[in-house]
Design a protein around this motif. Sequence first.
Motif, PDB file in Angstrom:
ATOM      1  N   UNK A 158     -23.081  81.258  41.171  1.00 32.41           N
ATOM      2  CA  UNK A 158     -22.151  81.253  40.046  1.00 32.41           C
ATOM      3  C   UNK A 158     -20.982  82.194  40.241  1.00 32.41           C
ATOM      4  N   UNK A 159     -20.618  82.408  41.514  1.00 29.86           N
ATOM      5  CA  UNK A 159     -19.562  83.364  41.816  1.00 29.86           C
ATOM      6  C   UNK A 159     -18.160  82.865  41.526  1.00 29.86           C
ATOM      7  N   UNK A 160     -17.209  83.781  41.665  1.00 28.26           N
ATOM      8  CA  UNK A 160     -15.810  83.482  41.417  1.00 28.26           C
ATOM      9  C   UNK A 160     -15.204  84.510  40.486  1.00 28.26           C
ATOM     10  N   UNK A 161     -13.946  84.821  40.691  1.00 29.02           N
ATOM     11  CA  UNK A 161     -13.271  85.814  39.854  1.00 29.02           C
ATOM     12  C   UNK A 161     -13.220  85.378  38.394  1.00 29.02           C
ATOM     13  N   UNK A 162     -12.912  84.106  38.152  1.00 26.82           N
ATOM     14  CA  UNK A 162     -12.809  83.638  36.772  1.00 26.82           C
ATOM     15  C   UNK A 162     -14.143  83.737  36.051  1.00 26.82           C
ATOM     16  N   UNK A 163     -15.245  83.637  36.791  1.00 29.94           N
ATOM     17  CA  UNK A 163     -16.575  83.732  36.201  1.00 29.94           C
ATOM     18  C   UNK A 163     -16.991  85.177  35.950  1.00 29.94           C
ATOM     19  N   UNK A 164     -16.225  86.115  36.447  1.00 29.04           N
ATOM     20  CA  UNK A 164     -16.573  87.526  36.279  1.00 29.04           C
ATOM     21  C   UNK A 164     -15.448  88.250  35.532  1.00 29.04           C
ATOM     22  N   UNK A 165     -14.519  88.832  36.246  1.00 32.33           N
ATOM     23  CA  UNK A 165     -13.432  89.568  35.590  1.00 32.33           C
ATOM     24  C   UNK A 165     -12.554  88.664  34.737  1.00 32.33           C
ATOM     25  N   UNK A 166     -12.415  87.404  35.160  1.00 37.40           N
ATOM     26  CA  UNK A 166     -11.547  86.487  34.431  1.00 37.40           C
ATOM     27  C   UNK A 166     -12.018  86.159  33.036  1.00 37.40           C
ATOM     28  N   UNK A 171      -3.827  78.737  39.112  1.00 36.94           N
ATOM     29  CA  UNK A 171      -3.529  78.987  40.524  1.00 36.94           C
ATOM     30  C   UNK A 171      -4.527  79.983  41.089  1.00 36.94           C
ATOM     31  N   UNK A 172      -5.409  79.520  41.970  1.00 35.96           N
ATOM     32  CA  UNK A 172      -6.404  80.436  42.542  1.00 35.96           C
ATOM     33  C   UNK A 172      -5.906  81.079  43.829  1.00 35.96           C
ATOM     34  N   UNK A 173      -6.459  82.238  44.130  1.00 38.38           N
ATOM     35  CA  UNK A 173      -6.342  82.841  45.454  1.00 38.38           C
ATOM     36  C   UNK A 173      -7.753  82.861  46.013  1.00 38.38           C
ATOM     37  N   UNK A 174      -7.978  82.105  47.074  1.00 42.35           N
ATOM     38  CA  UNK A 174      -9.319  81.968  47.596  1.00 42.35           C
ATOM     39  C   UNK A 174      -9.843  83.255  48.206  1.00 42.35           C
ATOM     40  N   UNK A 175     -11.164  83.445  48.061  1.00 42.25           N
ATOM     41  CA  UNK A 175     -11.802  84.592  48.702  1.00 42.25           C
ATOM     42  C   UNK A 175     -11.978  84.289  50.183  1.00 42.25           C
ATOM     43  N   UNK A 176     -11.762  85.281  51.020  1.00 40.60           N
ATOM     44  CA  UNK A 176     -11.778  85.071  52.458  1.00 40.60           C
ATOM     45  C   UNK A 176     -13.090  84.471  52.956  1.00 40.60           C
ATOM     46  N   UNK A 177     -14.178  84.813  52.321  1.00 38.77           N
ATOM     47  CA  UNK A 177     -15.486  84.352  52.781  1.00 38.77           C
ATOM     48  C   UNK A 177     -15.742  82.883  52.435  1.00 38.77           C
ATOM     49  N   UNK A 178     -15.076  82.363  51.387  1.00 40.63           N
ATOM     50  CA  UNK A 178     -15.329  80.989  50.935  1.00 40.63           C
ATOM     51  C   UNK A 178     -14.115  80.504  50.139  1.00 40.63           C
ATOM     52  N   UNK A 179     -12.966  80.359  50.787  1.00 37.45           N
ATOM     53  CA  UNK A 179     -11.707  80.129  50.065  1.00 37.45           C
ATOM     54  C   UNK A 179     -11.613  78.805  49.331  1.00 37.45           C
ATOM     55  N   UNK A 192     -14.628  79.743  46.185  1.00 40.31           N
ATOM     56  CA  UNK A 192     -14.663  81.009  45.453  1.00 40.31           C
ATOM     57  C   UNK A 192     -13.256  81.564  45.297  1.00 40.31           C
ATOM     58  N   UNK A 193     -12.871  81.839  44.067  1.00 37.63           N
ATOM     59  CA  UNK A 193     -11.576  82.437  43.769  1.00 37.63           C
ATOM     60  C   UNK A 193     -11.689  83.961  43.759  1.00 37.63           C
ATOM     61  N   UNK A 194     -10.905  84.601  44.588  1.00 36.13           N
ATOM     62  CA  UNK A 194     -10.802  86.062  44.519  1.00 36.13           C
ATOM     63  C   UNK A 194      -9.942  86.470  43.345  1.00 36.13           C
ATOM     64  N   UNK A 195      -8.950  85.625  43.046  1.00 34.60           N
ATOM     65  CA  UNK A 195      -8.047  85.863  41.919  1.00 34.60           C
ATOM     66  C   UNK A 195      -7.737  84.534  41.249  1.00 34.60           C
ATOM     67  N   UNK A 196      -7.372  84.608  39.965  1.00 41.73           N
ATOM     68  CA  UNK A 196      -7.011  83.392  39.228  1.00 41.73           C
ATOM     69  C   UNK A 196      -5.910  83.712  38.224  1.00 41.73           C
ATOM     70  N   UNK A 232      -1.231  83.424  28.791  1.00 37.36           N
ATOM     71  CA  UNK A 232      -1.332  83.609  30.237  1.00 37.36           C
ATOM     72  C   UNK A 232      -2.445  84.611  30.537  1.00 37.36           C
ATOM     73  N   UNK A 233      -3.235  84.326  31.557  1.00 37.78           N
ATOM     74  CA  UNK A 233      -4.257  85.274  32.004  1.00 37.78           C
ATOM     75  C   UNK A 233      -4.165  85.453  33.506  1.00 37.78           C
ATOM     76  N   UNK A 234      -4.533  86.641  33.947  1.00 38.58           N
ATOM     77  CA  UNK A 234      -4.583  86.928  35.384  1.00 38.58           C
ATOM     78  C   UNK A 234      -5.746  87.861  35.646  1.00 38.58           C
ATOM     79  N   UNK A 235      -6.493  87.560  36.689  1.00 38.80           N
ATOM     80  CA  UNK A 235      -7.601  88.427  37.101  1.00 38.80           C
ATOM     81  C   UNK A 235      -7.681  88.431  38.616  1.00 38.80           C
ATOM     82  N   UNK A 236      -8.034  89.581  39.180  1.00 41.58           N
ATOM     83  CA  UNK A 236      -8.133  89.712  40.634  1.00 41.58           C
ATOM     84  C   UNK A 236      -9.230  90.716  40.962  1.00 41.58           C
ATOM     85  N   UNK A 237     -10.199  90.261  41.735  1.00 43.76           N
ATOM     86  CA  UNK A 237     -11.306  91.128  42.132  1.00 43.76           C
ATOM     87  C   UNK A 237     -10.887  92.168  43.154  1.00 43.76           C
ATOM     88  N   UNK A 238      -9.811  91.896  43.900  1.00 41.40           N
ATOM     89  CA  UNK A 238      -9.410  92.805  44.975  1.00 41.40           C
ATOM     90  C   UNK A 238      -7.944  92.589  45.315  1.00 41.40           C
TER      91      UNK A 238
END
Length: 414
Positions: A213-221, A245-253, A256-260, A273-279
């Motif tokens: 259930x990973x992904x930035x939107x599922x956590x910080x988002x 607009x997602x920014x894919x995580x390097x491990x599973x682009x 998995x969204x690193x940012x959204x 408007x919303x923005x979230x970024x794990x890193x």
Amino acid sequence: MDMASIGAVPTQDRSKAPLRFGILGAARIGPDALFSPAKTHLEVVITAVACRDQARGSKYARKHNIPKVYSGQRAYYGMASLSHRANIDVGLDFVDLVEDPHIDVVYVPLPVSMHFEWSMRALQAGKHVLVEKPMTSTADETRQIFALAQEKGLVALEAIHCTFHPVLQRVRDIVRSGELGQIKSVRAEFAWPSIVAHFLFPKDDIRFKYEMGGGCQMDMGVYPLTVIRYVTGAESAPLEVISATPTGHAADPTRIDRAMHATYALPDSVIAETFADLSAPGWGPFGLIPHWPKIGLSVSLEGGNIEVYNPLDPGVTHHIKVKPKHGTARTEKHYRYADGRGEKTWHSYTYQLHAFVDKVRGRTPWTWREPITTITAIETMERIYAKAGLPPRVASTYNSGLAQATVPSTTATV
């Protein structure tokens, strides 16, 4: 206002036995989300923890003074093992945590993919549930949880703690008062710089695993989305997602969204408007200069603006800046409710726990997060992932054995 009520704690019934909480997993969030808040409430005790690693579970229990530990591969629902060190009872009766008759409430801070199964198991066993955000991976799973809770007369709550703190309530009151006119737009953001994320999230963190259930939107988002819906009152239907607009995580682009970054059309021509970024990467030469953490809310209205620093964790620090186009700007801070209840030292998790206990005890909480709000929030996140071109989050394979949820599906859009 009665000055004697300033700083007073809410009604707590000393005559009743305290609610006994069990936590599934030796979760890092446990101390902040439950153990520390429990110390402020006479009606709460932490009774047990379940952890499949016996050594880790026993260490966690000793550290946090939890009297009972369940461990092993069936820790959550199977045989309990024993430990007599440091007065820790690891389950003399071999009853699992979820079905333990000495547990009243189950706190579920497991990976998102496990929320549905263990919430349903707990409800089926007659326990109230406090479930970390987001409640489940899909809106249909969330409907089933609330339907079962309603059927059994139990309380189920998604732990979006920031909405229980007086800060967001004050912002919503300012918006509703009409002091600054109608809303034109609203933006909320939550982003950790990569240098901070390096210490917060290990490479194998569950946030980066699609099957969990990973992904930035599922956590910080979840937080920025919650905030814009809360202050605008757009909580009864899923939002219309204009873009995502997602920014894919390097491990599973591709999954998995690193940012959204997402935009929405709200009623009355309000743009959100919303923005979230794990890193969030740094800037400057080779990206070596880190950005400052972004934790804010901005509301643009006809007659001025409201800017909030740290609406997501206001118990640590925050401010509300009200800037009318005509008149004097002001800065506000709020740690207690308007009637004086609460404490300046209380975290938003503490306000959340007090509201949860009130609901379980049949009292009226200061504020509450209704099932329709949680269901439509997850429906909105499903729309965000679809608009972003990423696959839907993986639904649980757990079969509750129950008929289709009776909580109605929401088809309208705001």
